[in-house]
Every structure is written in structure tokens, then in C-alpha cells.
Design a protein around this motif. Sequence first.
Motif, PDB file in Angstrom:
ATOM      1  N   CYS A 217       0.813  -1.221   0.000  1.00  0.00           N
ATOM      2  CA  CYS A 217       0.000   0.000   0.000  1.00  0.00           C
ATOM      3  C   CYS A 217       0.838   1.259   0.000  1.00  0.00           C
ATOM      4  O   CYS A 217       1.804   1.375   0.752  1.00  0.00           O
ATOM      5  N   ARG A 218       0.407   2.196  -0.793  1.00  0.00           N
ATOM      6  CA  ARG A 218       0.961   3.562  -0.727  1.00  0.00           C
ATOM      7  C   ARG A 218      -0.209   4.509  -0.534  1.00  0.00           C
ATOM      8  O   ARG A 218      -1.186   4.438  -1.279  1.00  0.00           O
ATOM      9  N   THR A 219      -0.098   5.362   0.460  1.00  0.00           N
ATOM     10  CA  THR A 219      -1.172   6.320   0.728  1.00  0.00           C
ATOM     11  C   THR A 219      -0.599   7.725   0.899  1.00  0.00           C
ATOM     12  O   THR A 219       0.539   7.897   1.328  1.00  0.00           O
ATOM     13  N   ALA A 220      -1.409   8.710   0.569  1.00  0.00           N
ATOM     14  CA  ALA A 220      -0.981  10.106   0.758  1.00  0.00           C
ATOM     15  C   ALA A 220      -1.004  10.469   2.239  1.00  0.00           C
ATOM     16  O   ALA A 220      -0.277  11.347   2.687  1.00  0.00           O
ATOM     17  N   GLN A 221      -1.857   9.773   3.007  1.00  0.00           N
ATOM     18  CA  GLN A 221      -1.916  10.074   4.443  1.00  0.00           C
ATOM     19  C   GLN A 221      -0.870   9.258   5.179  1.00  0.00           C
ATOM     20  O   GLN A 221      -0.732   8.057   4.938  1.00  0.00           O
ATOM     21  N   SER A 222      -0.229   9.862   6.164  1.00  0.00           N
ATOM     22  CA  SER A 222       0.622   9.101   7.073  1.00  0.00           C
ATOM     23  C   SER A 222      -0.292   8.180   7.877  1.00  0.00           C
ATOM     24  O   SER A 222      -1.351   8.592   8.331  1.00  0.00           O
ATOM     25  N   GLY A 223       0.109   6.929   8.027  1.00  0.00           N
ATOM     26  CA  GLY A 223      -0.697   6.006   8.826  1.00  0.00           C
ATOM     27  C   GLY A 223      -1.731   5.217   8.038  1.00  0.00           C
ATOM     28  O   GLY A 223      -2.402   4.354   8.608  1.00  0.00           O
ATOM     29  N   GLY A 224      -1.879   5.469   6.744  1.00  0.00           N
ATOM     30  CA  GLY A 224      -2.846   4.712   5.932  1.00  0.00           C
ATOM     31  C   GLY A 224      -2.605   3.204   5.989  1.00  0.00           C
ATOM     32  O   GLY A 224      -3.535   2.434   6.260  1.00  0.00           O
ATOM     33  N   PRO A 225      -1.362   2.736   5.779  1.00  0.00           N
ATOM     34  CA  PRO A 225      -1.107   1.296   5.848  1.00  0.00           C
ATOM     35  C   PRO A 225      -1.362   0.709   7.247  1.00  0.00           C
ATOM     36  O   PRO A 225      -1.788  -0.438   7.356  1.00  0.00           O
ATOM     37  N   ASP A 226      -1.131   1.494   8.302  1.00  0.00           N
ATOM     38  CA  ASP A 226      -1.450   1.008   9.659  1.00  0.00           C
ATOM     39  C   ASP A 226      -2.949   0.730   9.787  1.00  0.00           C
ATOM     40  O   ASP A 226      -3.372  -0.260  10.382  1.00  0.00           O
ATOM     41  N   LEU A 227      -3.733   1.652   9.203  1.00  0.00           N
ATOM     42  CA  LEU A 227      -5.183   1.509   9.259  1.00  0.00           C
ATOM     43  C   LEU A 227      -5.622   0.235   8.531  1.00  0.00           C
ATOM     44  O   LEU A 227      -6.441  -0.539   9.033  1.00  0.00           O
ATOM     45  N   ILE A 228      -5.056   0.006   7.354  1.00  0.00           N
ATOM     46  CA  ILE A 228      -5.394  -1.192   6.586  1.00  0.00           C
ATOM     47  C   ILE A 228      -4.950  -2.437   7.353  1.00  0.00           C
ATOM     48  O   ILE A 228      -5.699  -3.412   7.472  1.00  0.00           O
ATOM     49  N   ALA A 229      -3.743  -2.384   7.928  1.00  0.00           N
ATOM     50  CA  ALA A 229      -3.227  -3.540   8.678  1.00  0.00           C
ATOM     51  C   ALA A 229      -4.115  -3.882   9.868  1.00  0.00           C
ATOM     52  O   ALA A 229      -4.248  -5.049  10.241  1.00  0.00           O
ATOM     53  N   SER A 230      -4.740  -2.863  10.439  1.00  0.00           N
ATOM     54  CA  SER A 230      -5.585  -3.134  11.610  1.00  0.00           C
ATOM     55  C   SER A 230      -6.906  -3.780  11.196  1.00  0.00           C
ATOM     56  O   SER A 230      -7.601  -4.336  12.034  1.00  0.00           O
ATOM     57  N   ALA A 231      -7.251  -3.711   9.912  1.00  0.00           N
ATOM     58  CA  ALA A 231      -8.537  -4.242   9.466  1.00  0.00           C
ATOM     59  C   ALA A 231      -8.441  -5.621   8.806  1.00  0.00           C
ATOM     60  O   ALA A 231      -9.324  -6.444   8.973  1.00  0.00           O
ATOM     61  N   VAL A 232      -7.371  -5.869   8.061  1.00  0.00           N
ATOM     62  CA  VAL A 232      -7.304  -7.104   7.278  1.00  0.00           C
ATOM     63  C   VAL A 232      -6.603  -8.221   8.054  1.00  0.00           C
ATOM     64  O   VAL A 232      -5.949  -7.968   9.059  1.00  0.00           O
ATOM     65  N   ARG A 233      -6.764  -9.452   7.564  1.00  0.00           N
ATOM     66  CA  ARG A 233      -6.082 -10.582   8.196  1.00  0.00           C
ATOM     67  C   ARG A 233      -4.694 -10.790   7.604  1.00  0.00           C
ATOM     68  O   ARG A 233      -3.818 -11.347   8.252  1.00  0.00           O
ATOM     69  N   GLY A 234      -4.510 -10.402   6.345  1.00  0.00           N
ATOM     70  CA  GLY A 234      -3.248 -10.652   5.651  1.00  0.00           C
ATOM     71  C   GLY A 234      -2.161  -9.663   6.044  1.00  0.00           C
ATOM     72  O   GLY A 234      -2.341  -8.830   6.935  1.00  0.00           O
ATOM     73  N   SER A 235      -1.036  -9.783   5.355  1.00  0.00           N
ATOM     74  CA  SER A 235       0.114  -8.923   5.633  1.00  0.00           C
ATOM     75  C   SER A 235       0.020  -7.622   4.848  1.00  0.00           C
ATOM     76  O   SER A 235      -0.514  -7.593   3.744  1.00  0.00           O
ATOM     77  N   VAL A 236       0.563  -6.572   5.420  1.00  0.00           N
ATOM     78  CA  VAL A 236       0.592  -5.273   4.754  1.00  0.00           C
ATOM     79  C   VAL A 236       2.035  -4.789   4.685  1.00  0.00           C
ATOM     80  O   VAL A 236       2.748  -4.806   5.686  1.00  0.00           O
ATOM     81  N   ILE A 237       2.452  -4.382   3.502  1.00  0.00           N
ATOM     82  CA  ILE A 237       3.748  -3.723   3.344  1.00  0.00           C
ATOM     83  C   ILE A 237       3.485  -2.265   3.002  1.00  0.00           C
ATOM     84  O   ILE A 237       2.739  -1.964   2.051  1.00  0.00           O
ATOM     85  N   ASN A 238       4.072  -1.387   3.765  1.00  0.00           N
ATOM     86  CA  ASN A 238       3.963   0.046   3.517  1.00  0.00           C
ATOM     87  C   ASN A 238       4.916   0.418   2.376  1.00  0.00           C
ATOM     88  O   ASN A 238       6.131   0.282   2.506  1.00  0.00           O
ATOM     89  N   ALA A 239       4.364   0.895   1.279  1.00  0.00           N
ATOM     90  CA  ALA A 239       5.186   1.325   0.135  1.00  0.00           C
ATOM     91  C   ALA A 239       5.308   2.844   0.107  1.00  0.00           C
ATOM     92  O   ALA A 239       5.567   3.431  -0.944  1.00  0.00           O
ATOM     93  N   GLY A 240       5.129   3.470   1.259  1.00  0.00           N
ATOM     94  CA  GLY A 240       5.232   4.932   1.362  1.00  0.00           C
ATOM     95  C   GLY A 240       3.928   5.519   1.838  1.00  0.00           C
ATOM     96  O   GLY A 240       2.921   5.409   1.142  1.00  0.00           O
ATOM     97  N   ASP A 241       3.929   6.113   3.046  1.00  0.00           N
ATOM     98  CA  ASP A 241       2.695   6.746   3.545  1.00  0.00           C
ATOM     99  C   ASP A 241       2.971   8.185   3.974  1.00  0.00           C
ATOM    100  O   ASP A 241       3.677   8.440   4.945  1.00  0.00           O
ATOM    101  N   GLY A 242       2.425   9.107   3.204  1.00  0.00           N
ATOM    102  CA  GLY A 242       2.571  10.525   3.528  1.00  0.00           C
ATOM    103  C   GLY A 242       4.023  10.877   3.775  1.00  0.00           C
ATOM    104  O   GLY A 242       4.901  10.534   2.980  1.00  0.00           O
ATOM    105  N   ARG A 243       4.263  11.539   4.903  1.00  0.00           N
ATOM    106  CA  ARG A 243       5.634  11.885   5.239  1.00  0.00           C
ATOM    107  C   ARG A 243       6.164  10.985   6.349  1.00  0.00           C
ATOM    108  O   ARG A 243       7.154  11.312   7.006  1.00  0.00           O
TER     109      ARG A 243
END
Length: 337
Positions: free
Chosen positions: A109-135
Motif C-alpha cells: 500500500c501507498r497512501t498520501a496520508q501518514s498512517g494509511g497502511p497502519d489503518l489497513i493492517a488493523s482491518a485485514v487478516r493478511g500482511s501489509v507492506i507500507n510502500a510509502g505513507d505521507g511523510r
Amino acid sequence: VTPHNSAHNPQHLLRLAGMPAETLRSLLARANDHADHRVAASTPLAGRTVATLFFEDSTRTRTSFTLAATRLGATVADLSTVASSVNKGESLTDTALSIEAMGVHAFICRTAQSGGPDLIASAVRGSVINAGDGRHEHPTQGLLDTLAIARAHARIDFDLTGLTVAIVGDCAHSRVARSDAAALTALGARVVLVGPPSMVSRSLADALNCDYTHDLDALLPEADAVQMLRVQFERGARIASPRQYRAGYALTAERARTMKQNAVVMHPGPMNRGIEIDGPVADSDGSTLPKSLVLEQIRLGVSVRMAALESLLAPPQTGSAPSTRTVARAAHAGAAS
Ligand code: NCD
């Protein structure tokens, strides 16, 4: 969303801040083996589906992840266009949950907001890799930059004690600076943030366990690696004028000549040639100017992403695993098959 430096959670790769040095070292060692083709071709991710979900465009990083996952045998679904459904009012987590219901095992996941991948990780069962979130962070970029520096200085034990790395330019808006600083300082390097007062401050340097200076010319002769950053106008960066910025902070050929002979020049891309870095410096093969690692960084990016995907989705059952999450993986495989 406020991303926080929670204890390292081996199910996801969301940040390098707080990652133990031994975890960094085993990921880097595995990536280094991939880079030198010491890993026999195999498909440990066969049968797994990885989705790229980029809410902010980046062809290069997305392609690098796609190549890495494909080389490991995964099926890759580029769902970046699905990101547009968020504009229709659907939340980030609803989007991720519907994609997961299609049988996806990991999200990049890449999101313009800082913390976007954390939010997704808290919802899904699978793994999340942060590909860049905000600053906030860009952990695979931090790993690939660290690998590039370690290889250039023959430190493939990944003990960087005694090396000085300058991160130059728009540190305030840079997720790359934050991930680089986390990994490099954890491995013992001295990291110095360099830029004008609007981009580099004591509080930022303190938060990242770095030194800082506003005087690039004074620091350059000490640096073993110089990572140049793009001025991120889209995140609100302001400069008085390109000419004035260049006068203080561009890596020109003249400045590059003051660097140590074995020092290296880096840039995460995309480069603004003629603003923060000059063409001959960016393209240098090391014969007359310090060697540029710009293309090597991109090459190593695929190796690092292979190592990261393996550690999350196919941890070795025995031996020196980068991380182990056998239990979570088994539970997930049962749920999503
Ligand atoms: C960086 C990013 O997106 O954070 N680029 C990249 O990953 N290729 C740096 C930048 O955008 O300046």
C-alpha cells in the motif's frame, strides 16, 4: 491517523523505526544474497496473491514490488485503480476488506496520508507492506538505501559503525529520510540531516536520532554516502527560489569534488536534475566524480522487496529466518483459501 512506533510486528512491514538490528540484518543479508544471485530460483510464493494498492501514483515502486513478487512465484493483482472507489465515499479499510475477500494474501500500500497502511493492517487478516505513507515511512526504500551503502563500503556484516551518511534536502517532508535514518542509526551509522532551516531542524534530528547542520559545504568532506532528496512541493515544501536553493543545497559537480574519494552519491528518485542534483553527478561512474548509486539503488530495490515478501509470506521453517509467523500464516491460509 497517527502512526506510532509500536513494537515491531512481524506480520507486517509498516516502518523501520523500532525494528531490531538483528531483524534488519537478516532482511539485508537475504536481500544481498538475492542481489548477487546466490539464491536458487524458486517459487516460495506460488499460490499466493499479492495486491498492489497505490492511492498515490508511483510506477517505479509499484513495478519493483510487482517484479519481486512475480520472481517468487506469486500472482500479483494491481488494484491501484480500485483506489478510486475511495473517492466514491468508501473508506480505506472497506476497500481493503473487499479486496481481501477476493482471496488476496498481502497488500502493498501507498497512501498520501501518514498512517494509511497502519489503518489497513488493523482491518485485514493478511500482511501489509507500507510502500510509502505521507511523510511517515517508506521501509523498503530505507532497506535498499542501507543495502546500497553497506555494499559500497564492504560492510556486508551490516555493522555500519564509523560511517557518516548525509541526508540532504527536504527532510521535513520525506518518508525516505525517516526510514533511512531508522535503519542506518540502528546499524551504527552516524546520520546527519542537511538542509535549510525550513526543512531540517533540531527537533526533527532529535526525533530521528540524527545530527543536523545547515551547512552542506562543511559536511561534504566528512560523508561516506550522500543521499539527495527531492524537494516535495506537493507536500507543501517552500523554497525562496530554485537559484537560492541550489546555492545552498544542490549537489553540483563542484561540490561533489570535495567529497571523499570512496564516498557515494545516492538519490531515491524521481530526481529533479538541475535543482537538487546535477546530471554529471547523478550519472557518475566514479572515474572523475564520486560514484553514483542511483541505478544500483533501483536494482537493489527488487532484491530487498523479495526478501521482505519472503519474510512475511514464506518464512523458512528452520534456520536463520528473517522473521517467523508460522501460526498466523497457517491460520490465514486456512481462512483465505
Ligand atoms: C520517494 C517517495 O515516493 O517517497 N520516491 C520513491 O519511492 N521512488 C521519494 C520522492 O518521492 O521524492
